[in-house]
Scaffold this motif. Structure first.
Motif, mmCIF file in Angstrom:
data_model
loop_
_atom_site.group_PDB
_atom_site.id
_atom_site.type_symbol
_atom_site.label_atom_id
_atom_site.label_comp_id
_atom_site.label_asym_id
_atom_site.label_seq_id
_atom_site.Cartn_x
_atom_site.Cartn_y
_atom_site.Cartn_z
ATOM 1 N N CYS A 128 -5.396 18.784 -1.028
ATOM 2 C CA CYS A 128 -5.319 17.353 -0.815
ATOM 3 C C CYS A 128 -3.914 16.764 -1.297
ATOM 4 C CB CYS A 128 -6.312 16.767 -1.935
ATOM 5 S SG CYS A 128 -6.096 14.975 -2.119
ATOM 6 N N TYR A 129 -3.234 16.330 -0.274
ATOM 7 C CA TYR A 129 -1.773 15.648 -0.753
ATOM 8 C C TYR A 129 -2.065 14.174 -1.060
ATOM 9 C CZ TYR A 129 -1.677 13.635 3.932
ATOM 10 O OH TYR A 129 -2.003 12.948 5.178
ATOM 11 N N ASP A 130 -1.636 13.856 -2.011
ATOM 12 C CA ASP A 130 -2.495 12.419 -2.661
ATOM 13 C C ASP A 130 -0.710 11.643 -2.942
ATOM 14 O OD1 ASP A 130 -3.644 10.667 -4.047
ATOM 15 O OD2 ASP A 130 -3.971 11.532 -5.923
ATOM 16 N N ASN A 131 -1.080 10.864 -2.010
ATOM 17 C CA ASN A 131 -0.075 9.720 -1.820
ATOM 18 C C ASN A 131 -0.681 8.355 -2.375
ATOM 19 O OD1 ASN A 131 -1.313 8.894 0.322
ATOM 20 N ND2 ASN A 131 0.342 9.801 1.830
ATOM 21 N N GLU A 132 -1.584 8.534 -2.812
ATOM 22 C CA GLU A 132 -2.557 7.433 -3.703
ATOM 23 C C GLU A 132 -2.978 6.090 -2.961
ATOM 24 O OE1 GLU A 132 0.113 7.165 -7.273
ATOM 25 O OE2 GLU A 132 -0.885 9.061 -8.082
ATOM 26 N N ALA A 133 -2.945 6.390 -1.531
ATOM 27 C CA ALA A 133 -3.328 5.312 -0.619
ATOM 28 C C ALA A 133 -3.515 5.703 0.637
ATOM 29 C CB ALA A 133 -2.378 4.224 -0.765
ATOM 30 N N TYR A 134 -4.462 4.972 1.243
ATOM 31 C CA TYR A 134 -4.528 5.443 2.875
ATOM 32 C C TYR A 134 -3.181 4.679 3.542
ATOM 33 C CZ TYR A 134 -9.710 5.857 2.190
ATOM 34 O OH TYR A 134 -10.655 6.155 1.687
ATOM 35 N N GLY A 143 -9.509 5.935 -3.414
ATOM 36 C CA GLY A 143 -10.142 6.164 -4.832
ATOM 37 C C GLY A 143 -9.049 6.908 -5.754
ATOM 38 N N THR A 144 -7.976 7.222 -5.222
ATOM 39 C CA THR A 144 -6.999 7.841 -6.235
ATOM 40 C C THR A 144 -5.825 6.820 -6.285
ATOM 41 O OG1 THR A 144 -5.749 9.008 -4.674
ATOM 42 C CG2 THR A 144 -7.538 10.209 -5.395
ATOM 43 N N THR A 145 -5.778 5.718 -5.871
ATOM 44 C CA THR A 145 -4.688 4.596 -6.086
ATOM 45 C C THR A 145 -5.012 4.504 -7.676
ATOM 46 O OG1 THR A 145 -5.108 3.523 -3.880
ATOM 47 C CG2 THR A 145 -3.789 2.419 -5.840
ATOM 48 N N PRO A 146 -3.985 4.375 -8.446
ATOM 49 C CA PRO A 146 -3.950 4.203 -9.863
ATOM 50 C C PRO A 146 -4.254 2.630 -10.056
ATOM 51 C CG PRO A 146 -1.832 4.936 -9.416
ATOM 52 C CD PRO A 146 -2.650 5.036 -8.224
ATOM 53 N N GLY A 158 -3.491 -6.536 -8.499
ATOM 54 C CA GLY A 158 -3.433 -4.724 -8.391
ATOM 55 C C GLY A 158 -4.722 -4.236 -8.495
ATOM 56 N N LYS A 159 -4.912 -3.123 -8.137
ATOM 57 C CA LYS A 159 -6.107 -2.499 -8.229
ATOM 58 C C LYS A 159 -6.847 -2.736 -9.547
ATOM 59 C CE LYS A 159 -8.719 1.966 -7.258
ATOM 60 N NZ LYS A 159 -8.432 3.599 -7.225
ATOM 61 N N PRO A 160 -8.257 -3.139 -9.638
ATOM 62 C CA PRO A 160 -8.841 -3.337 -10.812
ATOM 63 C C PRO A 160 -9.583 -2.215 -11.304
ATOM 64 C CG PRO A 160 -10.251 -4.542 -9.110
ATOM 65 C CD PRO A 160 -9.089 -3.879 -8.372
ATOM 66 N N HIS A 161 -9.762 -1.056 -10.599
ATOM 67 C CA HIS A 161 -10.327 -0.052 -11.005
ATOM 68 C C HIS A 161 -9.591 1.055 -11.325
ATOM 69 C CE1 HIS A 161 -12.433 -2.219 -7.990
ATOM 70 N NE2 HIS A 161 -13.189 -2.286 -8.837
ATOM 71 N N ARG A 162 -10.093 2.123 -12.014
ATOM 72 C CA ARG A 162 -9.491 3.625 -12.451
ATOM 73 C C ARG A 162 -9.446 4.440 -11.281
ATOM 74 N NH1 ARG A 162 -8.936 5.363 -17.422
ATOM 75 N NH2 ARG A 162 -9.556 3.934 -19.076
ATOM 76 N N SER A 163 -8.446 5.323 -11.381
ATOM 77 C CA SER A 163 -8.486 6.446 -10.276
ATOM 78 C C SER A 163 -9.373 7.494 -10.532
ATOM 79 C CB SER A 163 -7.096 7.011 -10.040
ATOM 80 O OG SER A 163 -6.702 7.650 -11.168
ATOM 81 N N LYS A 273 4.611 -3.575 -9.463
ATOM 82 C CA LYS A 273 5.069 -5.020 -9.778
ATOM 83 C C LYS A 273 4.182 -5.886 -10.760
ATOM 84 C CE LYS A 273 6.424 -6.859 -6.237
ATOM 85 N NZ LYS A 273 6.994 -7.168 -4.706
ATOM 86 N N ALA A 274 2.880 -5.520 -10.426
ATOM 87 C CA ALA A 274 1.816 -6.584 -11.094
ATOM 88 C C ALA A 274 1.290 -5.874 -12.547
ATOM 89 C CB ALA A 274 0.413 -6.612 -10.354
ATOM 90 N N LEU A 275 2.046 -4.961 -12.813
ATOM 91 C CA LEU A 275 1.925 -4.404 -14.296
ATOM 92 C C LEU A 275 2.391 -5.348 -15.328
ATOM 93 C CD1 LEU A 275 1.075 -1.589 -13.087
ATOM 94 C CD2 LEU A 275 1.443 -0.902 -15.195
ATOM 95 N N THR A 276 1.776 -5.774 -16.286
ATOM 96 C CA THR A 276 2.207 -6.637 -17.319
ATOM 97 C C THR A 276 2.759 -5.697 -18.416
ATOM 98 O OG1 THR A 276 0.246 -6.663 -18.603
ATOM 99 C CG2 THR A 276 0.624 -8.304 -16.917
ATOM 100 N N ASN A 277 3.456 -5.855 -19.580
ATOM 101 C CA ASN A 277 3.754 -5.202 -20.670
ATOM 102 C C ASN A 277 2.566 -4.518 -21.350
ATOM 103 O OD1 ASN A 277 6.612 -5.150 -20.461
ATOM 104 N ND2 ASN A 277 6.774 -7.267 -21.580
ATOM 105 N N ASP A 278 1.290 -5.315 -21.593
ATOM 106 C CA ASP A 278 0.231 -4.834 -22.086
ATOM 107 C C ASP A 278 -0.496 -3.618 -21.201
ATOM 108 O OD1 ASP A 278 0.360 -6.499 -24.008
ATOM 109 O OD2 ASP A 278 -1.097 -8.127 -23.347
ATOM 110 N N HIS A 279 -0.209 -3.942 -19.987
ATOM 111 C CA HIS A 279 -0.939 -2.684 -18.909
ATOM 112 C C HIS A 279 0.062 -1.334 -19.325
ATOM 113 C CE1 HIS A 279 -2.215 -5.907 -15.888
ATOM 114 N NE2 HIS A 279 -3.134 -5.814 -16.861
#
Ligand SMILES: Cc1ncc(C[n+]2csc(CCOP(=O)(O)OP(=O)(O)O)c2C)c(N)n1
Ligand code: SF4
Ligand SMILES: [Mg+2]
Length: 304
Positions: A128-134, A143-146, A158-163, A273-279
């Protein structure tokens, strides 16, 4: 003791032509070239729709020197099973069958076929080569997008779910060999592929694969960004052999040492880009907890 593998003693035989159709800086080009050198000429490839089908191109100008079956998205592991059956009928059981799928084709759409084939003990290697999106269809989340990553199908936060942790899912099938690798550490991938090739039964590789087009960085930074993922402890190089977990390569050398902050990796790509300092602090906390577990359970590398 066998000589240590370096770029100088890899086979000179090439199975992927230069000038293929992948974007410049694509991590997939690196891993495909290096892993095929380890797999060797007596290999049949099975590939579902993905950037890899684009890289390979179309007959008669295909970029790959090895026979390759292009199959439907959901059927990669089932098709590889069929190839094994045909080879068995011809008495060609030494030929290696290697399936190569993206994260969409592995973690999501191909997962049930892969799970079934692993449970049946089919004798293939699944990469599986994982580039983390289609990526091939325009950067849709997989499913593997962080978590918190921006794609064309995620909210502006951004994606609300875990990978999904796919290597852990594969290890739960009780496979004899599960390994992670990175396009930025190709010799680690080469050595693991040589090892896996000598084994029998389903073997699984999960390869972190930087994608300049989908992750939002300049193509000349691919290798550096893949290394940062490992140096920050976000993506770890390891193998699970007969149920025994072992960090390898750069990750093994990081045991007992100070890691780079995850921010060093996250700031390099526009998809974060959507990550805040808390994230970012939350991501750092998760990585620290994971590594505290490694420090308690893993042996430091003798060569570190
Ligand atoms: C059943 C089916 N659904 C959708 C598609 C369209 N499609 C082709 S490639 C692709 C993306 C593949 O993503 P991934 O497996 O992660 O590989 P990547 O493109 O990232 O290399 C999609 C959605 C298809 N060919 N078949
Ligand atoms: S979109 Fe990404 S994975 Fe696909 S060919 Fe381009 S760089 Fe490679
Ligand atoms: Mg993908």
């Amino acid at each position: 003791m066998p000589a240590k593998t370096t770029v100088l003693n890899l086979t000179e035989e090439e199975f992927v032509h230069p000038g293929n159709r992948a974007c410049s800086g694509c991590g997939l080009s690196i891993i495909y070239r290096i892993a095929l050198k380890a797999l060797g000429r007596d290999t049949i490839l099975v590939v579902p729709p993905s950037c890899l089908t684009v890289l390979q191109g179309l007959y008669p100008i295909a970029a790959t020197q090895l026979p390759c079956l292009n199959v439907t998205f959901a059927s990669t592991a089932a098709a590889a099973t069929g190839v094994l059956g045909a080879l068995r009928a011809q008495g060609r059981e030494k030929t290696t069958v290697a399936a190569w799928a993206g994260d969409g084709g592995t973690a999501d759409i191909g997962l049930q076929a892969l799970s079934g084939a692993c449970e049946r003990g089919e004798n293939f290697i699944f990469f599986c080569y994982d580039n983390e999106a289609y990526m091939n269809t325009g950067v849709q989340r997989s499913g593997t997008t962080p978590r918190h990553v921006l794609t064309t199908t995620t909210p502006i936060t951004g994606k609300p779910h875990r990978s999904k942790d796919v290597p852990a899912i594969m290890a739960a099938h009780g496979l004899d060999y599960v390994a992670t690798a990175s396009a930025s550490y190709p010799i680690d991938l080469y050595d693991k592929t040589i090892k896996a090739k000598a084994l029998y039964g389903p073997r699984y590789f999960h390869i972190h694969t930087p994608c300049p087009a989908g992750w939002g960085f300049q193509p000349d930074l691919s290798v550096k960004i893949g290394r940062l993922a490992v140096e920050t402890g976000l993506f770890d190089l390891y193998e699970i052999e007969n149920g025994k977990f072992r960090l390898t390569g750069k990750s093994a050398k990081m045991l007992g040492k100070k890691r780079r902050p995850v921010r060093d990796y996250l700031k390099t790509q526009s998809r974060f880009k959507a990550l805040t300092n808390d994230h970012i602090e939350a991501v750092q906390h998760e990585v620290d907890i994971k590594w505290a577990g490694y420090e308690n359970t893993c042996q430091p590398s003798p060569t570190a």
